[in-house]
Structure formats: C-alpha cells, structure tokens
Design a protein around this motif. Sequence first.
Motif, PDB file in Angstrom:
ATOM      1  N   ILE A  22      30.566  37.853  35.453  1.00 13.29           N
ATOM      2  CA  ILE A  22      31.940  37.797  34.942  1.00 13.29           C
ATOM      3  C   ILE A  22      32.200  36.436  34.315  1.00 13.29           C
ATOM      4  O   ILE A  22      32.786  36.334  33.236  1.00 13.29           O
ATOM      5  CB  ILE A  22      32.958  38.112  36.067  1.00 13.29           C
ATOM      6  CG1 ILE A  22      32.873  39.588  36.453  1.00 13.29           C
ATOM      7  CG2 ILE A  22      34.381  37.756  35.631  1.00 13.29           C
ATOM      8  CD1 ILE A  22      33.652  39.949  37.706  1.00 13.29           C
ATOM      9  N   HIS A  68      33.631  41.888  30.605  1.00  9.28           N
ATOM     10  CA  HIS A  68      34.769  41.068  31.060  1.00  9.28           C
ATOM     11  C   HIS A  68      35.082  39.958  30.058  1.00  9.28           C
ATOM     12  O   HIS A  68      35.283  38.813  30.419  1.00  9.28           O
ATOM     13  CB  HIS A  68      34.470  40.495  32.446  1.00  9.28           C
ATOM     14  CG  HIS A  68      34.382  41.532  33.507  1.00  9.28           C
ATOM     15  ND1 HIS A  68      33.191  42.098  33.874  1.00  9.28           N
ATOM     16  CD2 HIS A  68      35.335  42.136  34.247  1.00  9.28           C
ATOM     17  CE1 HIS A  68      33.420  42.995  34.812  1.00  9.28           C
ATOM     18  NE2 HIS A  68      34.711  43.039  35.056  1.00  9.28           N
ATOM     19  N   LYS A 107      40.779  42.075  31.361  1.00 10.76           N
ATOM     20  CA  LYS A 107      39.673  42.651  32.144  1.00 10.76           C
ATOM     21  C   LYS A 107      39.455  41.861  33.436  1.00 10.76           C
ATOM     22  O   LYS A 107      39.210  42.447  34.497  1.00 10.76           O
ATOM     23  CB  LYS A 107      38.381  42.651  31.327  1.00 10.76           C
ATOM     24  CG  LYS A 107      38.429  43.487  30.075  1.00 10.76           C
ATOM     25  CD  LYS A 107      38.354  44.942  30.383  1.00 10.76           C
ATOM     26  CE  LYS A 107      38.222  45.743  29.095  1.00 10.76           C
ATOM     27  NZ  LYS A 107      38.142  47.173  29.349  1.00 10.76           N
ATOM     28  N   LYS A 109      40.075  43.146  37.362  1.00 11.74           N
ATOM     29  CA  LYS A 109      39.077  43.033  38.425  1.00 11.74           C
ATOM     30  C   LYS A 109      39.670  42.353  39.650  1.00 11.74           C
ATOM     31  O   LYS A 109      39.479  42.804  40.783  1.00 11.74           O
ATOM     32  CB  LYS A 109      37.856  42.242  37.920  1.00 11.74           C
ATOM     33  CG  LYS A 109      36.775  42.073  38.951  1.00 11.74           C
ATOM     34  CD  LYS A 109      36.195  43.413  39.365  1.00 11.74           C
ATOM     35  CE  LYS A 109      35.106  43.244  40.407  1.00 11.74           C
ATOM     36  NZ  LYS A 109      34.552  44.541  40.825  1.00 11.74           N
TER      37      LYS A 109
END
Length: 136
Positions: free
Chosen positions: A82, A93, A98, A102
């Motif tokens: 990420i 990501h 995004k 998460k």
Amino acid sequence: IHSKFFPPLQGAQGKMSSSDANSAIFLTDTFEDIERKIKQHAFSGGQDTKKKQEELGANLDVDVSYQWLRFFLEDDDELIRIGKEYGSGSGEHWSTGKVKAKLVAVLKDLVEEHQERRNAVTDEVVKQWMTERCIL
C-alpha cells in the motif's frame, strides 16, 4: 524505549480530544461514524488532482490514513505494498480514497471485535474479576 503516538484525524498539527468527536475513532463509534470520520476528517497526504497524484504520489509522512494503517494493519507485506502504491500514485491503492477505504475496513473489524467482547461482559463476569482471591 521508543514509543510513537499516532496522529489525530486532522493531522500532526491537531490533537485528539474527547471534546472533539471528530478528532479520533472511539471504540463506541458506529460503523457509519467510523466511515464518516475517516472520509471527512482524516488528513490526506495525497495530491490535489488525479494527474498530480499519478505523477508525484502521496506524502506518506503526513497522510493520517496511512499512518493509522501502520498501527492497525496486521499484514506487514500488505502495508508495504500500500505504501509503495500510494507513495507512487500507481496500483490498486493509488489514491487517498482507496487508502481511506482500507483503513475504514480495518477499523470496522477491530471495533466490531471489541464491541462484541464488551457486550459479552455481564455483571457476573465483573463480579468474578473483582472478587478478592489469594494469589500465593
């Protein structure tokens, strides 16, 4: 001993406070509260436009959602992925949205588990824990 504090939702310049309900996620928050607070109040290190984000990536040092994932995401490999994607503006990501999504998912799971355990505590359980007993 080195200990890091995680930042309030408003970023490093703010502070968490029980008098400001939007400065933190509380273990009593509803799932809707968690999602709203993260989406509306978590300081972003992302760029102003999609084009800039894809070119420059996010500043992970100031992005609150990423900083919180460093504390709450159990999978270190996923965190690294990420960070690379968000920091470069590419991959799954690539955007603030995004990364915030998460974090919302991770926090919902954590808070749900806590709330289930808390709801399982009865007066009888408290009485058992509070009963004096010999430890020798």
